[in-house]
Enzyme design. Sequence first.
Site, PDB file in Angstrom:
ATOM      1  CE1 TYR A 143      -3.725   2.415   0.637  1.00 52.23           C
ATOM      2  CE2 TYR A 143      -2.112   3.279   2.359  1.00 52.23           C
ATOM      3  CZ  TYR A 143      -3.716   3.389   1.630  1.00 52.23           C
ATOM      4  OH  TYR A 143      -4.202   4.605   1.683  1.00 52.23           O
ATOM      5  CG  ASP A 238       5.815   3.701   1.039  1.00 53.11           C
ATOM      6  OD1 ASP A 238       5.991   3.899   1.870  1.00 53.11           O
ATOM      7  OD2 ASP A 238       4.537   3.317   0.312  1.00 53.11           O
ATOM      8  CE  LYS A 266       2.149   4.422   8.402  1.00 55.48           C
ATOM      9  NZ  LYS A 266       0.816   4.536   8.566  1.00 55.48           N
TER      10      LYS A 266
HETATM   11  N1  HOZ Z   1      -0.724   3.441   6.210  1.00 59.78           N
HETATM   12  C1  HOZ Z   1      -1.819   2.776   7.242  1.00 59.78           C
HETATM   13  C2  HOZ Z   1      -1.537   1.491   7.589  1.00 59.78           C
HETATM   14  N2  HOZ Z   1      -1.780   0.769   6.846  1.00 59.78           N
HETATM   15  C3  HOZ Z   1      -2.996   3.104   7.111  1.00 59.78           C
HETATM   16  C4  HOZ Z   1      -3.355   4.754   7.639  1.00 59.78           C
HETATM   17  C5  HOZ Z   1      -4.745   4.955   7.275  1.00 59.78           C
HETATM   18  O1  HOZ Z   1      -5.059   4.520   6.089  1.00 59.78           O
HETATM   19  O2  HOZ Z   1      -5.444   5.570   7.888  1.00 59.78           O
END
Ligand code: HOZ
Length: 426
Positions: A143, A238, A266
């Site tokens: 993702y 990433d 983050k």
């Molecule tokens: N990237 C975050 C963990 N998979 C997700 C954060 C979000 O989509 O709120």
Amino acid sequence: MSNKSRKLFEEACAVIPGGVNSPVRAFKAVGGNPVFIEKAEGSKIYDVDGKEYIDYVLSWGPLILGHSHPNVQAALQKALEKGTSYGASTALETELARMILNACPSMDKVRMVNSGTEAVMSAIRAARAYTKRDKIIKFEGCYHGHADGLLAKAGSGAATLGIPTSPGVPESYAKNTLTLSFNDLEALNSLVEEESESIACVITEPAAGNMGCVLPETGFLEGLRALTEKHGIVLIFDEVMTGFRVAYGGAQEAYGIKPDMTCLGKIIGGGLPVGAYGGKEDIMSMIAPEGPVYQAGTLSGNPLAMTAGIETLKVLSEEGTYENLNNKTDMLTEGLRDAAKRANVKSKLYSLGSMFCSYFTDKEIVDFKSAQQSDTETFARYFQGMLERGIYIAPSQFEAGFLSIQHTAKDIEKTISSSYDVLKTL
Ligand code: HOZ
């Protein structure tokens, strides 16, 4: 779930799609309604009824120092007295940029943005401009935020909700995103050999945290690096999740691979909204106003986010921080493995640094397909059992869990014994 949370969720649903401001927060995959949070401190979060939970979500990764870390809080309070945002340059931006570049020597320059999504979107634009090519390769189950071209076989909430490829993305746009299985170097090799002249970049999470926790097999990242180098393709890591998480220098330090570009988010914002992308001088010098590739942001480099990020990295750079954190994670993961064994439940647990995930299966998880074979119904029951016992894990099989420096041995013992109690009931 408490009546208070239920009522707040009903009210939220009337004015916010699905009642949440990010789909991963919904409990759709595990049943029930989300718990509403009142406050947080250290390793704990507290819901609106005052129930305490040991938190392994940590705002989806940023809070490696735990909630309300005193250094971050104090620095933020001081910064707040000077205003919230100027839309003009501050020395804080240079300070955080320097700290990032020192941690990740693959980057010569870095640009701050406001989220991981923005970081990736901007890095890809730079890679396309640099190579004068349009196509990108990503791996299934990874993702990279919700920019149009990246919602192809995407992990995280998209995988959780069963919409890895979202409507609303024009076909003309989606056709430029080619997807492959994570860890499948052979398929990557064939695709790159076939399409090398049209591929701008390969983007990957070096260790995938958005389909649980899927680690690169030996040789995968090395092969990826060699192949992209050979064909003049930009390799983008990433590291929004793994950056400053699996080591101070991220997964690129842990695995000893230098990408051309890196995306962060983050942890570098210490709990405030932030993202960053950086890389080699010749790519980054293409970014406006130095070069012609446009990218901008009203709140980019915001003094509060920079302050929280700087304080977080200062604590992380102290001697022994990662060793302690990783030892605690080992204690937790060994205990969880043992609990599953004692309860006679099939499970596989993977971890890297202080990120981890267990799956309900006896097969090894190496890619998105194998992650999807995990028993998500059992996961949902496990989640509910843990929640009831005051352990807060992500409401999805396709997310990683995280530890902070404020998690205690007592927290870990309670988590392991609760896990055993829940596993026995499955
Ligand atoms: N990237 C975050 C963990 N998979 C997700 C954060 C979000 O989509 O709120």
